[in-house]
Design an enzyme around this catalytic site. Structure first.
Site, PDB file in Angstrom:
ATOM      1  N   CYS A 149      -1.871   0.572 -48.572  1.00 35.03           N
ATOM      2  CA  CYS A 149      -2.954   1.603 -48.543  1.00 35.03           C
ATOM      3  C   CYS A 149      -3.195   2.047 -49.925  1.00 35.03           C
ATOM      4  O   CYS A 149      -4.300   2.404 -50.277  1.00 35.03           O
ATOM      5  CB  CYS A 149      -2.853   2.736 -47.676  1.00 35.03           C
TER       6      CYS A 149
ATOM      7  N   HIS B 285      -5.589   8.377 -50.747  1.00 38.88           N
ATOM      8  CA  HIS B 285      -4.805   8.329 -51.826  1.00 38.88           C
ATOM      9  C   HIS B 285      -5.698   8.434 -53.213  1.00 38.88           C
ATOM     10  O   HIS B 285      -6.622   7.614 -53.460  1.00 38.88           O
ATOM     11  CB  HIS B 285      -4.020   7.322 -51.839  1.00 38.88           C
TER      12      HIS B 285
HETATM   13  P1  NAP Z   1       2.767   5.752 -36.733  1.00 40.75           P
HETATM   14  O1  NAP Z   1       1.949   6.725 -36.596  1.00 40.75           O
HETATM   15  O2  NAP Z   1       4.063   5.937 -36.878  1.00 40.75           O
HETATM   16  O3  NAP Z   1       2.471   4.756 -35.353  1.00 40.75           O
HETATM   17  C1  NAP Z   1       3.432   3.713 -35.055  1.00 40.75           C
HETATM   18  C2  NAP Z   1       3.090   2.856 -33.860  1.00 40.75           C
HETATM   19  O4  NAP Z   1       3.850   1.843 -33.954  1.00 40.75           O
HETATM   20  C3  NAP Z   1       2.850   3.730 -32.668  1.00 40.75           C
HETATM   21  O5  NAP Z   1       1.993   3.425 -31.904  1.00 40.75           O
HETATM   22  C4  NAP Z   1       4.455   3.692 -32.135  1.00 40.75           C
HETATM   23  O6  NAP Z   1       4.370   3.622 -30.584  1.00 40.75           O
HETATM   24  C5  NAP Z   1       4.376   2.013 -32.376  1.00 40.75           C
HETATM   25  N1  NAP Z   1       6.064   1.604 -32.308  1.00 40.75           N
HETATM   26  C6  NAP Z   1       6.947   2.443 -33.186  1.00 40.75           C
HETATM   27  N2  NAP Z   1       8.100   1.585 -32.810  1.00 40.75           N
HETATM   28  C7  NAP Z   1       7.949   0.583 -32.075  1.00 40.75           C
HETATM   29  C8  NAP Z   1       8.732  -0.248 -31.315  1.00 40.75           C
HETATM   30  N3  NAP Z   1      10.083  -0.203 -31.515  1.00 40.75           N
HETATM   31  N4  NAP Z   1       8.083  -1.115 -30.483  1.00 40.75           N
HETATM   32  C9  NAP Z   1       6.746  -1.344 -30.424  1.00 40.75           C
HETATM   33  N5  NAP Z   1       6.019  -0.377 -30.998  1.00 40.75           N
HETATM   34  C10 NAP Z   1       6.425   0.796 -31.561  1.00 40.75           C
HETATM   35  O7  NAP Z   1       2.391   4.744 -37.957  1.00 40.75           O
HETATM   36  P2  NAP Z   1       1.193   4.387 -38.671  1.00 40.75           P
HETATM   37  O8  NAP Z   1       0.898   5.193 -39.680  1.00 40.75           O
HETATM   38  O9  NAP Z   1       0.363   4.352 -37.689  1.00 40.75           O
HETATM   39  O10 NAP Z   1       1.497   3.064 -39.243  1.00 40.75           O
HETATM   40  C11 NAP Z   1       1.346   1.725 -38.499  1.00 40.75           C
HETATM   41  C12 NAP Z   1       1.721   0.402 -39.661  1.00 40.75           C
HETATM   42  O11 NAP Z   1       0.411   0.470 -40.534  1.00 40.75           O
HETATM   43  C13 NAP Z   1       2.837   0.338 -40.558  1.00 40.75           C
HETATM   44  O12 NAP Z   1       3.438  -0.669 -40.869  1.00 40.75           O
HETATM   45  C14 NAP Z   1       2.444   1.186 -41.841  1.00 40.75           C
HETATM   46  O13 NAP Z   1       3.096   1.046 -42.925  1.00 40.75           O
HETATM   47  C15 NAP Z   1       0.966   0.580 -41.617  1.00 40.75           C
HETATM   48  N6  NAP Z   1       0.167   1.399 -42.627  1.00 40.75           N
HETATM   49  C16 NAP Z   1      -0.226   2.661 -42.263  1.00 40.75           C
HETATM   50  C17 NAP Z   1      -1.067   3.186 -43.090  1.00 40.75           C
HETATM   51  C18 NAP Z   1      -1.508   4.824 -43.064  1.00 40.75           C
HETATM   52  O14 NAP Z   1      -2.026   5.225 -43.934  1.00 40.75           O
HETATM   53  N7  NAP Z   1      -0.699   5.506 -42.139  1.00 40.75           N
HETATM   54  C19 NAP Z   1      -1.817   2.452 -44.306  1.00 40.75           C
HETATM   55  C20 NAP Z   1      -1.598   1.220 -44.185  1.00 40.75           C
HETATM   56  C21 NAP Z   1      -0.748   0.668 -43.487  1.00 40.75           C
HETATM   57  P3  NAP Z   1       4.967   5.035 -29.689  1.00 40.75           P
HETATM   58  O15 NAP Z   1       3.729   6.086 -29.927  1.00 40.75           O
HETATM   59  O16 NAP Z   1       5.135   4.484 -28.462  1.00 40.75           O
HETATM   60  O17 NAP Z   1       6.020   5.261 -30.634  1.00 40.75           O
END
Ligand code: NAP
Length: 353
Positions: free
Chosen positions: A153, A246
């Site tokens: 991001c 950001h």
């Molecule tokens: P998040 O809010 O922590 O959400 C994580 C998601 O993954 C939830 O749906 C969670 O499900 C699921 N998950 C976690 N552990 C798991 C497992 N063992 N098996 C299957 N599903 C699992 O994270 P996020 O911010 O959305 O980020 C997700 C990805 O996008 C990451 O790789 C992050 O680096 C990337 N990303 C994020 C952003 C940002 O601005 N946030 C920007 C670019 C990229 P449960 O609810 O069931 O736990």
């Protein structure tokens, strides 16, 4: 068949997370796509979406997903394409499993971003990197499936600003200091006790990603591989108490001389294939230049062009490098969900989906 005749059915891995929620919101009335399957961890598996998800967006949860059950992140899922927003250690196995099972996979995680045979796609900049897909399918033995990724991001906003500079003047060196929003850490993310009244000068793995991803995105596709662009990037990343967006302070050394007006023109005139094709999520102006001396700011500028544009201001001469400027990019929209949706739209337009 016209693009709109048949909606592609999307399965979302990580549907309950910060990025997953944005995806559901962005796809709620999409002309090419409809959400058909949701998956998350075993904490959510088997529950209805409305029960499992702590919905954090300031819009209502779309009615269509409320009663959808949550499946495990394992193939098969009832969909034509998978958009994944999983923690990268989970993504590494899950994304490859879906691609091997015949699904196109569009990923937000870092798991495969730097793999030589996986496009790290920014549709305005490197749509031709999609030519890696047949190489990937051959090398990994995928029949129909494949993986594409979108950048970190922080990288997205930076590389949107660097692309027009590299195209017009060439780049020799880049320094970037970020002030990153808390939503970038997912939910619940950074503890409130850590971030209120504070700045945290460390985001695990972030500087390493921002120091290598731009060169791949701006790299040249030569035969079956990408030759990285030759400039170096130095990054320092900080977490600040901002909800979304950001902010990045950037300094650049160019390969050929330019004036400030030429720099501004390069930013303002930057456009690409998504604009030419009028893809539904494409910003009309991928870069907005602000002249006020105190812009861009997260609260005022992150939502311009529905969160898909990079807003640049404070453009000036730099006594050590050539130029400096400040930019903002919405991390969960252009930096994640919006990037994935735009990538998916490009795949449809190119007949790859
Ligand atoms: P998040 O809010 O922590 O959400 C994580 C998601 O993954 C939830 O749906 C969670 O499900 C699921 N998950 C976690 N552990 C798991 C497992 N063992 N098996 C299957 N599903 C699992 O994270 P996020 O911010 O959305 O980020 C997700 C990805 O996008 C990451 O790789 C992050 O680096 C990337 N990303 C994020 C952003 C940002 O601005 N946030 C920007 C670019 C990229 P449960 O609810 O069931 O736990």
């Amino acid at each position: 068949m016209s693009l709109n005749q048949r909606k592609r059915r999307v399965g979302i891995l990580g549907a309950t997370g910060t990025v997953g929620q944005r995806l559901i919101h962005m796809l709620r009335e999409h002309p090419y796509f409809e959400v058909s399957a949701l998956a998350a961890s075993d904490r959510s598996e088997g529950r209805l979406y409305a029960d499992a998800c702590q919905w954090k967006l300031p819009y209502e949860m779309p009615e269509a997903v409320r009663t959808m059950p949550i499946f495990p992140c394992k193939p098969p899922l009832d969909c034509d394409v998978v958009i994944a927003s999983l923690p990268s250690d989970i993504a590494i196995e899950a994304e490859a499993a879906f691609a091997a099972a015949g699904f196109p996979v569009i990923s937000n995680s870092s798991a495969y971003r730097m793999a030589a045979d996986v496009p790290l796609l920014v549709p305005e900049i490197n749509p031709h990197h999609l030519d890696l897909i047949p190489v990937q399918q051959r090398e990994r033995g995928y029949q129909k499936g494949y993986m594409i990724t979108n950048p970190n991001c922080t990288t997205v906003g930076l590389v949107m600003a660097l692309a027009p500079l590299q195209q017009r003047f060439g780049l020799e060196a880049v320094m970037m200091t970020s002030m990153q929003a808390i939503s970038g850490a997912g939910f619940p993310g950074v503890a409130s006790m850590d971030i209120i009244d504070n700045v945290i000068p460390f985001i695990s793995g972030e500087e390493e990603k921002v120091e290598v991803e731009p060169q791949k995105i701006l790299g040249r596709l030569s035969g079956e591989r990408i030759e990285d662009a030759p400039f170096k990037v130095s990054a320092q990343c900080n977490r600040v108490p901002v909800q979304d967006g950001h902010l990045e302070s950037v300094r650049v050394k160019l390969a050929t001389p330019a004036t400030i007006d030429e720099l501004k023109a390069a930013f303002r005139e930057f456009t690409g294939l998504p604009q030419e094709l009028q893809l539904p999520t494409a910003p009309v102006h991928p870069i907005i230049v602000r002249e006020e001396k105190d812009r861009p700011q997260p609260r005022l500028d992150r939502d311009v062009e529905k969160g898909m544009a990079t807003v640049i201001g404070r453009i000036g001469k730099d006594p050590i490098f050539d130029f400096k400027f400040t930019l903002i990019s919405h991390n969960t929209i252009r930096g994640a969900a919006g990037a994935a949706v735009l990538n998916a739209e490009l795949l449809v337009a190119k007949g790859l989906l």
